[in-house]
Design a protein around this motif. Structure first.
Motif, PDB file in Angstrom:
ATOM      1  N   LEU A   1       0.816  -1.213   0.000  1.00 32.53           N
ATOM      2  CA  LEU A   1       0.000   0.000   0.000  1.00 32.53           C
ATOM      3  C   LEU A   1       0.849   1.262   0.000  1.00 32.53           C
ATOM      4  O   LEU A   1       0.491   2.257  -0.620  1.00 32.53           O
ATOM      5  N   GLU A   2       1.961   1.209   0.716  1.00 34.69           N
ATOM      6  CA  GLU A   2       2.782   2.408   0.864  1.00 34.69           C
ATOM      7  C   GLU A   2       4.174   2.021   1.330  1.00 34.69           C
ATOM      8  O   GLU A   2       4.347   1.014   2.015  1.00 34.69           O
ATOM      9  N   ARG A   3       5.132   2.836   0.935  1.00 32.96           N
ATOM     10  CA  ARG A   3       6.517   2.633   1.404  1.00 32.96           C
ATOM     11  C   ARG A   3       7.036   3.935   1.983  1.00 32.96           C
ATOM     12  O   ARG A   3       6.715   5.015   1.512  1.00 32.96           O
ATOM     13  N   ASN A   4       7.827   3.803   3.023  1.00 34.32           N
ATOM     14  CA  ASN A   4       8.489   4.934   3.676  1.00 34.32           C
ATOM     15  C   ASN A   4       7.503   6.011   4.111  1.00 34.32           C
ATOM     16  O   ASN A   4       7.705   7.194   3.848  1.00 34.32           O
ATOM     17  N   TRP A   5       6.428   5.592   4.789  1.00 40.24           N
ATOM     18  CA  TRP A   5       5.435   6.532   5.305  1.00 40.24           C
ATOM     19  C   TRP A   5       6.008   7.216   6.542  1.00 40.24           C
ATOM     20  O   TRP A   5       6.409   6.567   7.493  1.00 40.24           O
ATOM     21  N   ARG A   6       6.067   8.528   6.478  1.00 40.11           N
ATOM     22  CA  ARG A   6       6.620   9.317   7.581  1.00 40.11           C
ATOM     23  C   ARG A   6       5.507   9.983   8.362  1.00 40.11           C
ATOM     24  O   ARG A   6       4.516  10.431   7.808  1.00 40.11           O
ATOM     25  N   CYS A   7       5.739  10.071   9.666  1.00 34.50           N
ATOM     26  CA  CYS A   7       4.791  10.709  10.569  1.00 34.50           C
ATOM     27  C   CYS A   7       5.551  11.753  11.371  1.00 34.50           C
ATOM     28  O   CYS A   7       5.962  11.518  12.506  1.00 34.50           O
ATOM     29  N   GLY A   8       5.769  12.886  10.734  1.00 35.97           N
ATOM     30  CA  GLY A   8       6.503  13.959  11.410  1.00 35.97           C
ATOM     31  C   GLY A   8       7.827  13.472  11.946  1.00 35.97           C
ATOM     32  O   GLY A   8       8.565  12.769  11.272  1.00 35.97           O
TER      33      GLY A   8
ATOM     34  N   SER B   1       8.013  11.476  14.500  1.00 38.66           N
ATOM     35  CA  SER B   1       7.776  10.217  15.215  1.00 38.66           C
ATOM     36  C   SER B   1       8.472   9.036  14.562  1.00 38.66           C
ATOM     37  O   SER B   1       8.710   8.022  15.202  1.00 38.66           O
ATOM     38  N   GLY B   2       8.744   9.138  13.279  1.00 41.17           N
ATOM     39  CA  GLY B   2       9.437   8.049  12.611  1.00 41.17           C
ATOM     40  C   GLY B   2       8.829   7.703  11.280  1.00 41.17           C
ATOM     41  O   GLY B   2       8.067   8.465  10.696  1.00 41.17           O
ATOM     42  N   GLU B   3       9.171   6.506  10.830  1.00 42.09           N
ATOM     43  CA  GLU B   3       8.796   6.064   9.495  1.00 42.09           C
ATOM     44  C   GLU B   3       8.419   4.590   9.530  1.00 42.09           C
ATOM     45  O   GLU B   3       9.033   3.800  10.238  1.00 42.09           O
ATOM     46  N   ILE B   4       7.405   4.254   8.744  1.00 42.82           N
ATOM     47  CA  ILE B   4       7.061   2.848   8.515  1.00 42.82           C
ATOM     48  C   ILE B   4       7.681   2.483   7.170  1.00 42.82           C
ATOM     49  O   ILE B   4       7.413   3.135   6.167  1.00 42.82           O
ATOM     50  N   ASP B   5       8.508   1.435   7.163  1.00 45.40           N
ATOM     51  CA  ASP B   5       9.191   1.046   5.932  1.00 45.40           C
ATOM     52  C   ASP B   5       8.202   0.599   4.859  1.00 45.40           C
ATOM     53  O   ASP B   5       8.258   1.061   3.725  1.00 45.40           O
ATOM     54  N   ILE B   6       7.313  -0.330   5.217  1.00 47.87           N
ATOM     55  CA  ILE B   6       6.343  -0.853   4.251  1.00 47.87           C
ATOM     56  C   ILE B   6       4.994  -1.029   4.950  1.00 47.87           C
ATOM     57  O   ILE B   6       4.927  -1.608   6.037  1.00 47.87           O
TER      58      ILE B   6
ATOM     59  N   GLN C   1       7.647  -0.828  20.382  1.00 44.30           N
ATOM     60  CA  GLN C   1       6.642   0.111  20.875  1.00 44.30           C
ATOM     61  C   GLN C   1       6.458   1.270  19.891  1.00 44.30           C
ATOM     62  O   GLN C   1       5.345   1.723  19.654  1.00 44.30           O
ATOM     63  N   ARG C   2       7.554   1.740  19.315  1.00 44.36           N
ATOM     64  CA  ARG C   2       7.475   2.821  18.322  1.00 44.36           C
ATOM     65  C   ARG C   2       6.706   2.362  17.091  1.00 44.36           C
ATOM     66  O   ARG C   2       5.894   3.104  16.533  1.00 44.36           O
ATOM     67  N   LEU C   3       6.916   1.121  16.656  1.00 49.93           N
ATOM     68  CA  LEU C   3       6.180   0.583  15.511  1.00 49.93           C
ATOM     69  C   LEU C   3       4.683   0.520  15.792  1.00 49.93           C
ATOM     70  O   LEU C   3       3.863   0.845  14.933  1.00 49.93           O
ATOM     71  N   LEU C   4       4.313   0.110  16.997  1.00 49.42           N
ATOM     72  CA  LEU C   4       2.898   0.069  17.370  1.00 49.42           C
ATOM     73  C   LEU C   4       2.287   1.466  17.350  1.00 49.42           C
ATOM     74  O   LEU C   4       1.171   1.660  16.866  1.00 49.42           O
ATOM     75  N   SER C   5       3.017   2.429  17.850  1.00 45.60           N
ATOM     76  CA  SER C   5       2.544   3.817  17.852  1.00 45.60           C
ATOM     77  C   SER C   5       2.386   4.337  16.423  1.00 45.60           C
ATOM     78  O   SER C   5       1.392   4.992  16.092  1.00 45.60           O
ATOM     79  N   LEU C   6       3.358   4.043  15.573  1.00 45.27           N
ATOM     80  CA  LEU C   6       3.268   4.465  14.170  1.00 45.27           C
ATOM     81  C   LEU C   6       2.100   3.785  13.466  1.00 45.27           C
ATOM     82  O   LEU C   6       1.415   4.403  12.652  1.00 45.27           O
ATOM     83  N   ALA C   7       1.853   2.515  13.785  1.00 46.50           N
ATOM     84  CA  ALA C   7       0.722   1.801  13.190  1.00 46.50           C
ATOM     85  C   ALA C   7      -0.584   2.496  13.561  1.00 46.50           C
ATOM     86  O   ALA C   7      -1.454   2.696  12.703  1.00 46.50           O
ATOM     87  N   GLU C   8      -0.721   2.884  14.823  1.00 47.78           N
ATOM     88  CA  GLU C   8      -1.927   3.600  15.260  1.00 47.78           C
ATOM     89  C   GLU C   8      -2.088   4.911  14.500  1.00 47.78           C
ATOM     90  O   GLU C   8      -3.194   5.263  14.079  1.00 47.78           O
ATOM     91  N   ARG C   9      -0.999   5.622  14.303  1.00 46.79           N
ATOM     92  CA  ARG C   9      -1.066   6.890  13.577  1.00 46.79           C
ATOM     93  C   ARG C   9      -1.432   6.686  12.112  1.00 46.79           C
ATOM     94  O   ARG C   9      -2.185   7.459  11.539  1.00 46.79           O
ATOM     95  N   TRP C  10      -0.896   5.627  11.498  1.00 45.08           N
ATOM     96  CA  TRP C  10      -1.230   5.354  10.099  1.00 45.08           C
ATOM     97  C   TRP C  10      -2.722   5.049   9.983  1.00 45.08           C
ATOM     98  O   TRP C  10      -3.398   5.541   9.088  1.00 45.08           O
ATOM     99  N   ILE C  11      -3.234   4.239  10.890  1.00 42.69           N
ATOM    100  CA  ILE C  11      -4.651   3.878  10.877  1.00 42.69           C
ATOM    101  C   ILE C  11      -5.519   5.122  11.036  1.00 42.69           C
ATOM    102  O   ILE C  11      -6.506   5.284  10.310  1.00 42.69           O
ATOM    103  N   GLN C  12      -5.162   5.996  11.952  1.00 43.84           N
ATOM    104  CA  GLN C  12      -5.922   7.239  12.147  1.00 43.84           C
ATOM    105  C   GLN C  12      -5.905   8.096  10.887  1.00 43.84           C
ATOM    106  O   GLN C  12      -6.908   8.690  10.520  1.00 43.84           O
ATOM    107  N   ALA C  13      -4.775   8.164  10.225  1.00 39.66           N
ATOM    108  CA  ALA C  13      -4.634   8.997   9.028  1.00 39.66           C
ATOM    109  C   ALA C  13      -5.316   8.394   7.800  1.00 39.66           C
ATOM    110  O   ALA C  13      -5.545   9.091   6.815  1.00 39.66           O
ATOM    111  N   HIS C  14      -5.648   7.105   7.864  1.00 39.55           N
ATOM    112  CA  HIS C  14      -6.196   6.423   6.684  1.00 39.55           C
ATOM    113  C   HIS C  14      -7.576   5.809   6.927  1.00 39.55           C
ATOM    114  O   HIS C  14      -7.959   4.841   6.267  1.00 39.55           O
ATOM    115  N   GLY C  15      -8.324   6.338   7.880  1.00 34.44           N
ATOM    116  CA  GLY C  15      -9.731   5.965   8.013  1.00 34.44           C
ATOM    117  C   GLY C  15     -10.072   4.785   8.885  1.00 34.44           C
ATOM    118  O   GLY C  15     -11.163   4.239   8.776  1.00 34.44           O
ATOM    119  N   GLY C  16      -9.191   4.361   9.740  1.00 36.11           N
ATOM    120  CA  GLY C  16      -9.541   3.300  10.676  1.00 36.11           C
ATOM    121  C   GLY C  16      -8.927   1.956  10.343  1.00 36.11           C
ATOM    122  O   GLY C  16      -8.385   1.744   9.267  1.00 36.11           O
TER     123      GLY C  16
END
Length: 121
Positions: A28-35, A37-42, A76-91
């Motif tokens: 769905l996405e690569r290198n998603w950045r959240c300010g 807070s960090g980055e999700i690779d894939i 823990q950072r990955l879990l936090s980033l996952a929550e932020r991605w979900i919030q930014a993409h509709g649940g």
């Protein structure tokens, strides 16, 4: 981060994305950045499950195995980033969320070794 290190990481992420796609996942996405807070690779979809994937790439030699690089703090950072991605993409999707790790080991000679561990967190 040095240009060489970024290149190594990008190469590892390319190999990881290819492996995930070959296993039937949709990237769905690569290198998603959240300010800051960090980055999700894939970010991928495996059926109806959202997959947040961390990729660790290492050259063969004296370094630790790439799969050992996810510490409890990193998890823990990955879990936090996952929550932020979900919030930014509709649940969250109906199948929930899974955190995976792909370790890429680049030997001095021969083909890269790519290991995919599902549900590491």
């Amino acid at each position: 981060m040095s240009k060489a290190r970024r290149g190594l990481g990008g190469y590892g992420e390319d190999l990881a994305a290819r492996r995930l796609a070959e296993s039937g996942m949709a990237i769905l996405e690569r290198n998603w950045r959240c300010g800051r807070s960090g980055e999700i690779d894939i970010v991928a979809r495996d059926g109806n499950t959202l997959v947040i994937c961390e990729v660790k790439t290492r050259r063969g030699g004296g370094y630790q195995h790439p799969m050992a690089a996810v510490t409890p703090k990193k998890a823990q950072r990955l879990l936090s980033l996952a929550e932020r991605w979900i919030q930014a993409h509709g649940g969250a999707p109906p199948g929930g969320v899974r955190i995976d790790l792909v370790g890429v080991l680049l030997p001095r000679r021969g083909a890269p070794a790519v290991e995919h561990a599902r549900g590491v967190v």
